[in-house]
Design an enzyme around this catalytic site. Structure first.
Site, PDB file in Angstrom:
ATOM      1  N   GLU A 210       0.798  -1.224   0.000  1.00  0.00           N
ATOM      2  CA  GLU A 210       0.000   0.000   0.000  1.00  0.00           C
ATOM      3  C   GLU A 210       0.839   1.287   0.000  1.00  0.00           C
ATOM      4  O   GLU A 210       0.730   2.123   0.906  1.00  0.00           O
ATOM      5  CB  GLU A 210      -0.969   0.006   1.181  1.00  0.00           C
ATOM      6  CG  GLU A 210      -2.025  -1.089   1.062  1.00  0.00           C
ATOM      7  CD  GLU A 210      -3.167  -0.948   2.054  1.00  0.00           C
ATOM      8  OE1 GLU A 210      -3.058  -0.139   2.996  1.00  0.00           O
ATOM      9  OE2 GLU A 210      -4.178  -1.656   1.875  1.00  0.00           O
ATOM     10  N   GLU A 311      -5.639  -7.676  -0.908  1.00  0.00           N
ATOM     11  CA  GLU A 311      -6.370  -7.558   0.349  1.00  0.00           C
ATOM     12  C   GLU A 311      -7.832  -7.228   0.078  1.00  0.00           C
ATOM     13  O   GLU A 311      -8.137  -6.393  -0.773  1.00  0.00           O
ATOM     14  CB  GLU A 311      -5.775  -6.466   1.250  1.00  0.00           C
ATOM     15  CG  GLU A 311      -4.416  -6.779   1.839  1.00  0.00           C
ATOM     16  CD  GLU A 311      -3.955  -5.695   2.810  1.00  0.00           C
ATOM     17  OE1 GLU A 311      -4.827  -4.980   3.360  1.00  0.00           O
ATOM     18  OE2 GLU A 311      -2.738  -5.565   3.010  1.00  0.00           O
TER      19      GLU A 311
END
Length: 496
Positions: A210, A311
């Site tokens: 991320e 995710e």
């Protein structure tokens, strides 16, 4: 003396010749991932959060991992704190966990790790063997049970994003501002690639979890650099490349980018959280889910590259939430999950749900509320929930009367057009930035000491029992979640 560990943390790496069912390195071919025999492989698995990268909602503390560890070291002493965390990491994922996971038909573990296991900030660039021992132990379990492993640098020095899970202690991503931080990550990945080159159990390397580069150009330059550095020592393994802005933005990526790479989005839905809208499974809501996902994977569609959803997954209720029983809430969340997976199935999307084991938020397996650990920290968890320190699983209705007047006054001080100027906007509102700094940052840092104080005076035997609450045999299994995941994984196997 406390009982010996289930297996030593310094267990040696299992040689490739010992592996079962996995005997060739995966590679990218067009939009597919193939094994050495040219057979298509679709990776379906889980993120192993909370083990080598601690997160507050997974094991219950508040704030960030380094603060959590520092508070334990202060109240227990370094030797006892190290003892406790060694036991905890060992019990969070054991051979029994790997066996259970493999029994569901799933085939891939994404292994997040914190850079702090490999180097100290006061001794940068000097790689610690201990980090590899920790990785090897988990890889050994996965090797034994025929599970691929994606190595994921979840926490980089300086922080690759602005949020608490990169463990920087800041609300700015300084990784993009200092070359020294980037040099250290390149050095670390070269050492990792040297260690695992030729190992077919390793599906590939996920260089940064991320990333959030406000300028959108530093990330591209870093990916180009890290690819060359890794390929110089390991030309075979796949790179799993997260999009910018928390793996949701590929708009600044070049049309033709890295070879032998899989591109990763993260596809959390607001329908799956206490603060989100209720999911009723309407056609409008299903269309919204599809639009959101397709926006994130447009780059992969256009470039004809593989898609990995690194995710996703809702949060599950353990008590009444927003006026509904836990059973009703969770039925909605399971329905949401089924719809998301159905969308992924249409294009053979690779996915790793978040996450495997925790204290009850999202885990496929979770700690028994009656366990010694949960009984000890229950008052702390109740306070943390009441104060809404944990963004992942709380609704902030209980604290609005405290913060709303403060927020109102602050917003009156900042011109309206500038309230949306702070990256990542519009993803995060003015209010979201505020709560990150005040509640999830400053207040959480103070409160995390309360949890540490609960462990004062514990003997080694008591610490071992508390950590042992996370053993697979002491945990509960979220049956419906596992059924959904297993059905999809086995459908893919049985259709071949």
């Amino acid at each position: 003396m406390a009982p010996s560990l289930e297996e030593p943390l310094d267990s040696q790496f299992v040689a490739p010749s010992k592996q079962r069912n996995i005997n060739s390195i995966l590679h990218v071919s067009g939009s597919d991932v193939l094994d050495g025999d040219g057979k298509k492989v679709v990776l379906k698995g889980v993120g192993l959060g909370g083990v080598l990268n601690q997160e507050n909602f997974i094991t219950g503390f508040s704030g960030q991992e380094h603060e959590h560890r520092e508070s334990f070291e202060k109240v227990l002493g370094k030797e006892k704190a190290d003892f406790y965390f060694d036991r905890l990491l060992n019990y969070l994922f054991s051979d029994k966990d790997a066996a259970f996971f493999a029994s569901l038909g799933l085939n891939c573990v994404r292994l997040p790790f914190n850079y702090r296991h490999f180097e100290d900030d006061l001794n940068p660039g000097v790689i610690k063997e201990e980090g590899f021992r920790l990785l090897d132990r988990i890889i050994n379990h996965c090797t034994k049970h025929g599970l691929y492993v994606i190595l994921d640098l979840h926490t980089a020095p300086g922080g690759q994003n602005q949020d608490w899970h990169c463990d920087s202690g800041l609300t700015r991503a300084l990784f993009w501002k200092f070359k020294d931080f980037q040099d250290r990550v390149v050095n670390l990945w070269v050492k990792i690639a040297e260690r695992y080159r030729g190992n077919p159990v390793i599906a590939g390397y996920n260089p940064l979890n991320e990333p959030a580069d406000p300028d959108h150009v530093n990330l591209i330059a870093f990916y180009d650099r890290i690819e060359k550095a890794i390929r110089a020592v390991d030309p075979e393994h796949i790179l799993f490349i997260d999009g910018n802005t928390y793996s949701m933005d590929f708009t600044h990526f070049p049309t033709k980018f890295l070879p032998n790479a899989v591109y990763a989005c993260h596809d959390y839905s607001t329908f799956g959280f206490p603060r989100g809208h209720i999911y009723d499974g309407t056609e409008e809501q299903k269309a919204k889910l599809r639009r959101s996902f397709e926006r994130k994977v447009q780059y992969m569609r256009e470039t004809g590259t593989p898609i990995w959803n690194g995710e996703f997954g809702p949060v599950y209720a353990s008590s009444e939430e927003n006026g509904e029983t836990a059973e009703v809430v969770n039925a909605r969340r399971f329905s949401l999950l089924r719809e998301q997976i159905a969308i992924y199935r249409e294009s053979d999307i690779h996915w790793n749900i978040w996450l495997y084991k925790d204290i009850g938020y999202q885990g496929m397996v979770y700690v028994d509320p009656k366990s010694p650990y949960m009984q000890l920290i229950a008052p702390f968890l109740a306070k943390k929930q009441k104060l809404c320190l944990d963004f992942w699983g709380c609704n902030d209705d209980q604290v609005k009367h405290i913060y709303d007047p403060f927020l109102k006054a602050l917003k009156e001080m900042v011109p309206e057009h500038l309230q949306k100027s702070k990256y990542p906007s519009p993803l995060w509102s003015f209010e979201r930035h505020f709560e990150r700094v005040v509640r999830e940052g400053l207040l959480s840092e103070y409160i995390t000491w309360e949890m540490a104080e609960l462990f004062v005076g514990k003997t080694d035997e008591e610490l071992d029992i508390l950590a042992g609450s996370f053993k697979f045999e002491n945990c509960l299994v979220r049956e419906e979640l596992n059924k959904i995941l297993s059905e999809d994984a086995l459908r893919g196997i049985n259709s071949k």
